[in-house]
Design a protein around this motif. Structure first.
Motif, mmCIF file in Angstrom:
data_model
loop_
_atom_site.group_PDB
_atom_site.id
_atom_site.type_symbol
_atom_site.label_atom_id
_atom_site.label_comp_id
_atom_site.label_asym_id
_atom_site.label_seq_id
_atom_site.Cartn_x
_atom_site.Cartn_y
_atom_site.Cartn_z
ATOM 1 N N ARG A 110 0.830 -1.211 0.000
ATOM 2 C CA ARG A 110 0.000 0.000 0.000
ATOM 3 C C ARG A 110 0.859 1.254 0.000
ATOM 4 N N THR A 151 -11.918 9.541 9.863
ATOM 5 C CA THR A 151 -11.552 9.257 8.479
ATOM 6 C C THR A 151 -10.543 10.254 7.943
ATOM 7 N N GLU A 154 -7.207 9.055 8.814
ATOM 8 C CA GLU A 154 -6.828 7.882 8.022
ATOM 9 C C GLU A 154 -6.414 8.276 6.611
ATOM 10 N N TRP A 158 -2.250 8.224 5.856
ATOM 11 C CA TRP A 158 -2.499 6.903 5.292
ATOM 12 C C TRP A 158 -1.294 5.980 5.412
ATOM 13 N N GLY A 164 -5.697 -3.136 6.641
ATOM 14 C CA GLY A 164 -7.137 -3.244 6.780
ATOM 15 C C GLY A 164 -7.841 -1.915 6.994
ATOM 16 N N THR A 165 -7.113 -0.807 7.011
ATOM 17 C CA THR A 165 -7.729 0.505 7.145
ATOM 18 C C THR A 165 -8.171 0.939 5.759
ATOM 19 N N THR A 166 -9.473 0.943 5.540
ATOM 20 C CA THR A 166 -10.025 1.160 4.208
ATOM 21 C C THR A 166 -9.679 2.529 3.644
ATOM 22 N N ALA A 167 -9.839 3.580 4.430
ATOM 23 C CA ALA A 167 -9.570 4.929 3.932
ATOM 24 C C ALA A 167 -8.100 5.103 3.557
ATOM 25 N N ALA A 169 -6.045 2.693 2.534
ATOM 26 C CA ALA A 169 -5.803 1.926 1.313
ATOM 27 C C ALA A 169 -6.330 2.673 0.094
ATOM 28 N N TRP A 170 -7.527 3.207 0.190
ATOM 29 C CA TRP A 170 -8.100 3.964 -0.930
ATOM 30 C C TRP A 170 -7.252 5.182 -1.261
#
Length: 190
Positions: A110, A151, A154, A158, A164-167, A169-170
């Protein structure tokens, strides 16, 4: 001489590969005993050093001359960005496989993706000689500015969030996409 050899030499690939390898060997030498997981901040610092060393080659010696070439630059530039990210991440993962425990694989992938996207964006906006500034600047911001909650934290930080942290990773994948497309289409700034 083949075009790939000329391209690699003009983009300083041997020097960049040597610098990335040197960083990886240094990490391995410092953590040969595998005492346990390394702090994520240190792992991100190593990845940023790898990307910064490899990002120097995102532009050739004469950008104007390259723009007049009769070859398709877009796929070559996109492949170069992706290979820089893969090499920077693979160097750290190789150190991990050799015994050091820098960070979880998902975090390395990531963060390498997001950092190389920032480097490509830096090359498109500032030129290849300053491509290192965006990943290094974001890392400095991340390490020295307090993390906001939720968020927003995050997204802004990042690089330092666990797998596993969605924000997070996006954010990394969006940075990779924007940087790769921007650099592939526009090329390095003069």
């Amino acid at each position: 001489m083949r075009w790939l050899t000329l391209y690699a030499r003009s983009r300083q690939v041997p020097a960049s590969a040597a610098a990335v390898t040197l960083v990886a060997l240094t990490v391995w030498a410092l953590d040969r005993h595998g005492a346990g997981p390394m702090d994520l901040g240190l792992a991100v610092l190593i990845l940023t050093a790898n990307v910064a060393a490899a990002s120097v080659g995102l532009g050739g010696p004469d950008v104007v001359l390259e723009r007049t070439g009769a070859i398709r630059w877009v796929p070559r530039r996109a492949a170069h960005v992706l290979l820089v990210g893969a090499f920077a991440g693979a160097a750290l993962l190789t150190v991990q496989a050799a015994g050091a425990k820098p960070a979880p694989t998902e975090v390395v992938v990531r963060d390498a993706a997001g950092l190389v996207g920032l480097a490509a964006l830096g090359a498109a906006l500032c030129g290849a000689h300053l491509a290192w500034t965006l990943p290094t600047g974001w890392l400095g911001f991340t390490l020295f500015v307090p993390t906001p909650n939720g968020t927003v934290g995050e997204v802004v930080n990042w690089m330092l969030f666990p797998p596993g942290t969605t924000a997070s990773a996006w954010t990394a994948w969006i940075l990779l996409a924007i940087g790769t497309v921007g650099y592939a289409v526009a090329g390095p700034r003069r």
